[in-house]
Design a protein around this motif. Structure first.
Motif, short mmCIF file in Angstrom:
data_model
loop_
_atom_site.label_atom_id
_atom_site.label_comp_id
_atom_site.label_asym_id
_atom_site.label_seq_id
_atom_site.Cartn_x
_atom_site.Cartn_y
_atom_site.Cartn_z
N VAL A 114 -68.07 -5.97 -41.34
CA VAL A 114 -67.61 -7.23 -41.93
C VAL A 114 -67.03 -8.17 -40.90
O VAL A 114 -66.77 -9.34 -41.20
CB VAL A 114 -66.58 -6.99 -43.06
N ASP A 162 -61.34 -10.74 -47.46
CA ASP A 162 -61.00 -9.43 -48.01
C ASP A 162 -62.27 -8.60 -48.17
O ASP A 162 -63.36 -9.15 -48.41
CB ASP A 162 -60.29 -9.58 -49.35
N PHE A 163 -62.15 -7.30 -48.05
CA PHE A 163 -63.35 -6.46 -48.05
C PHE A 163 -63.03 -5.06 -48.56
O PHE A 163 -61.88 -4.65 -48.62
CB PHE A 163 -63.94 -6.39 -46.64
N ASP A 164 -64.08 -4.35 -48.91
CA ASP A 164 -63.97 -2.94 -49.26
C ASP A 164 -64.28 -2.13 -48.01
O ASP A 164 -65.35 -2.30 -47.39
CB ASP A 164 -64.95 -2.57 -50.38
N ARG A 191 -59.87 -1.37 -51.22
CA ARG A 191 -59.80 -2.83 -51.05
C ARG A 191 -58.79 -3.20 -49.97
O ARG A 191 -57.63 -2.82 -50.03
CB ARG A 191 -59.41 -3.51 -52.37
#
Length: 188
Positions: free
Chosen positions: A87, A156-158, A171
């Motif tokens: 990411v 924001d990301f997993d 998360r």
């Protein structure tokens, strides 16, 4: 690396005497609350060796935090290139910290991270530094706020390596601070 100094701390590369506290930190349920694993002694030793080698190779990294007045290692803080998360962009550098539980609430994380941000923007001349934490890790995001970092909800990301049985740790929230923003805040 040349050690960094603050009013209370020395930020330096790892030494053999740090192995015990490093293992204690990485196996403490309170410290590792937002991580899906704990490290045994061999895993902690391997990680310490890796962190030390990274610092030797590039001149910075997740370095030991030592109380200057006592010589006690209380954890780590530092900068690290983000290489294993798709990411992020190539060249992104994160700031992070982890302290032994008994040293929480004394301002050491913020003090150490502040010194690392100064190093990032003045010495390394980075354009930006990022930080990320599990969404519910309010202690870490509070440090990010104190550092003047701002939340980037669009980033924001997993986290891809979180096991399916620990969805509450998946998360992550993203914080950023750019060099010019940091310089304005510090009148440089």
């Amino acid at each position: 690396m040349n050690p960094l100094h603050t009013s209370r701390l020395i930020l330096r590369n790892w030494q053999e005497r740090d192995r015990s506290v490093f293992h204690r930190i990485n196996s403490d349920d309170r410290v590792m609350e937002f991580f899906p694993f704990r490290r045994d002694r061999a895993q902690s030793n391997a990680l310490l060796d890796e962190l030390r080698a990274d610092i030797d190779a590039i001149g910075y990294g997740f370095a030991a935090v030592e109380i200057a007045s006592t010589g006690e290692c209380v954890g780590f803080a530092g900068l690290s290139p983000v290489e294993d998360l798709p990411v992020f962009r190539h060249g992104d550098v994160e700031i992070g910290w982890r302290l032994a539980h008994e040293h929480w609430g004394k301002g050491y994380a913020t003090e150490a991270a502040s010194a690392w941000l100064h190093h990032a923007f003045v010495t390394l001349e980075l354009d930006e530094v990022i930080s990320f934490a599990v969404e519910t890790n309010h202690r870490s995001t509070a440090v990010m706020d104190r550092l003047g970092m701002h939340r980037d909800p669009g980033g924001d990301f997993d986290y891809p390596k979180v096991p399916d049985d620990r969805p509450q740790l998946r998360r992550f929230v993203l914080y950023r601070i750019g060099r010019e923003e940091w310089r304005r805040r510090h009148s440089l």
